[in-house]
Design a protein around this motif. Structure first.
Motif, mmCIF file in Angstrom:
data_model
loop_
_atom_site.group_PDB
_atom_site.id
_atom_site.type_symbol
_atom_site.label_atom_id
_atom_site.label_comp_id
_atom_site.label_asym_id
_atom_site.label_seq_id
_atom_site.Cartn_x
_atom_site.Cartn_y
_atom_site.Cartn_z
ATOM 1 N N GLU A 87 -19.920 29.269 -43.810
ATOM 2 C CA GLU A 87 -21.034 28.580 -43.141
ATOM 3 C C GLU A 87 -21.111 27.114 -43.551
ATOM 4 N N MET A 88 -20.909 26.849 -44.848
ATOM 5 C CA MET A 88 -20.969 25.460 -45.323
ATOM 6 C C MET A 88 -19.825 24.630 -44.754
ATOM 7 N N ARG A 89 -18.632 25.236 -44.638
ATOM 8 C CA ARG A 89 -17.509 24.507 -44.040
ATOM 9 C C ARG A 89 -17.785 24.187 -42.577
ATOM 10 N N GLU A 90 -18.354 25.173 -41.852
ATOM 11 C CA GLU A 90 -18.682 24.956 -40.442
ATOM 12 C C GLU A 90 -19.746 23.862 -40.298
ATOM 13 N N ALA A 91 -20.745 23.877 -41.172
ATOM 14 C CA ALA A 91 -21.800 22.863 -41.108
ATOM 15 C C ALA A 91 -21.249 21.471 -41.378
ATOM 16 N N VAL A 94 -19.676 19.770 -38.277
ATOM 17 C CA VAL A 94 -20.575 19.236 -37.250
ATOM 18 C C VAL A 94 -20.632 17.717 -37.397
ATOM 19 N N ALA A 95 -20.509 17.031 -36.266
ATOM 20 C CA ALA A 95 -20.519 15.564 -36.299
ATOM 21 C C ALA A 95 -21.826 15.066 -36.888
ATOM 22 N N LYS A 96 -21.741 14.128 -37.773
ATOM 23 C CA LYS A 96 -22.935 13.575 -38.417
ATOM 24 C C LYS A 96 -23.140 12.155 -37.890
ATOM 25 N N PHE A 97 -24.268 11.933 -37.261
ATOM 26 C CA PHE A 97 -24.578 10.600 -36.752
ATOM 27 C C PHE A 97 -25.671 9.970 -37.603
ATOM 28 N N GLY A 98 -26.909 10.442 -37.487
ATOM 29 C CA GLY A 98 -27.971 10.035 -38.395
ATOM 30 C C GLY A 98 -28.647 8.708 -38.137
ATOM 31 N N TYR A 147 -32.192 14.885 -37.058
ATOM 32 C CA TYR A 147 -31.208 15.684 -36.314
ATOM 33 C C TYR A 147 -29.860 14.963 -36.283
ATOM 34 N N PRO A 148 -29.105 14.996 -37.398
ATOM 35 C CA PRO A 148 -27.861 14.230 -37.468
ATOM 36 C C PRO A 148 -26.742 14.760 -36.575
#
Length: 199
Positions: A87-91, A94-98, A147-148
């Motif tokens: 789960e942590m690898r999948e998270a 996820v693209a991080k914008f921020g 919501y990054p």
């Protein structure tokens, strides 16, 4: 009356030059060796020793049930640990914008229309110096941090849509999978105007 006969004691095993000279002349006894403790060896742990078949045969039925419960707990914890790592690898994938990213008209297709299918894009059409745009931009900055995984972009309205009327700004467009999913024109579409000047 105070006691002025304090004897200074240095670290054990150390001595002064004066003491060394006195020992050489025979006025002081030889220096005792510094204390050195025996090397530490931890006690053997009975549970970590390899077990033979006879060890299991000696156990009672209750002890065997307790061992089985312990093994089930260990298996559960190991499976849970592996699941959380996945789960942590999948998270992290996820693209991080921020933040709200400023774009130009030439970037619009690449940044918005060609965004990955699983990424939602919030586009704000604005004009510099417009107080309503400034208010909404502050709100979008807060949302971008919260919501990054959602991409927030801003573009000057006339760069995006030529001759776009100023009465329609700020405008928010929500894109997903290269299609417009929602449109909000003007700040009143978000509720009553509440600015420091109006209160």
């Amino acid at each position: 009356m105070a006691d002025y006969h304090y004897v200074y004691k240095d670290l054990e095993g150390s001595s002064t030059q004066w003491d060394d000279i006195q020992r050489k002349l025979g006025n002081l006894p030889p220096k005792p060796p510094a204390f050195k403790p025996d090397p530490f060896t931890p006690a053997e742990d009975e549970d970590s020793k390899p077990k033979s078949k006879a060890w299991i045969d000696e156990k009672t039925e209750e002890e065997l049930e307790d061992l089985e419960d312990d093994l089930d707990d260990d298996r559960f914890l190991e499976e849970y640990r592996k699941k959380r790592l996945v789960e942590m690898r999948e998270a992290s994938k996820v693209a991080k914008f921020g933040s709200v990213i400023p774009i130009s008209g030439s970037d619009f297709v690449r940044e918005v229309s060609q965004a990955p299918q699983d990424v939602w894009v919030v586009v704000m059409l604005y004009k510099d110096g417009n107080p309503e745009c400034s208010i909404l931009l502050q709100c979008l900055e807060d949302l971008a941090k919260r919501y990054p995984a959602t991409k927030f972009v801003k573009i000057i309205s006339t760069e995006c849509i030529p001759n776009y009327p100023d009465r329609n700004i700020p405008t928010v467009l929500v894109y997903n999978n290269s299609a417009v999913k929602a449109t909000h024109v003007g700040i009143l579409s978000f509720g009553r105007r509440s600015t420091p000047e109006s209160t």
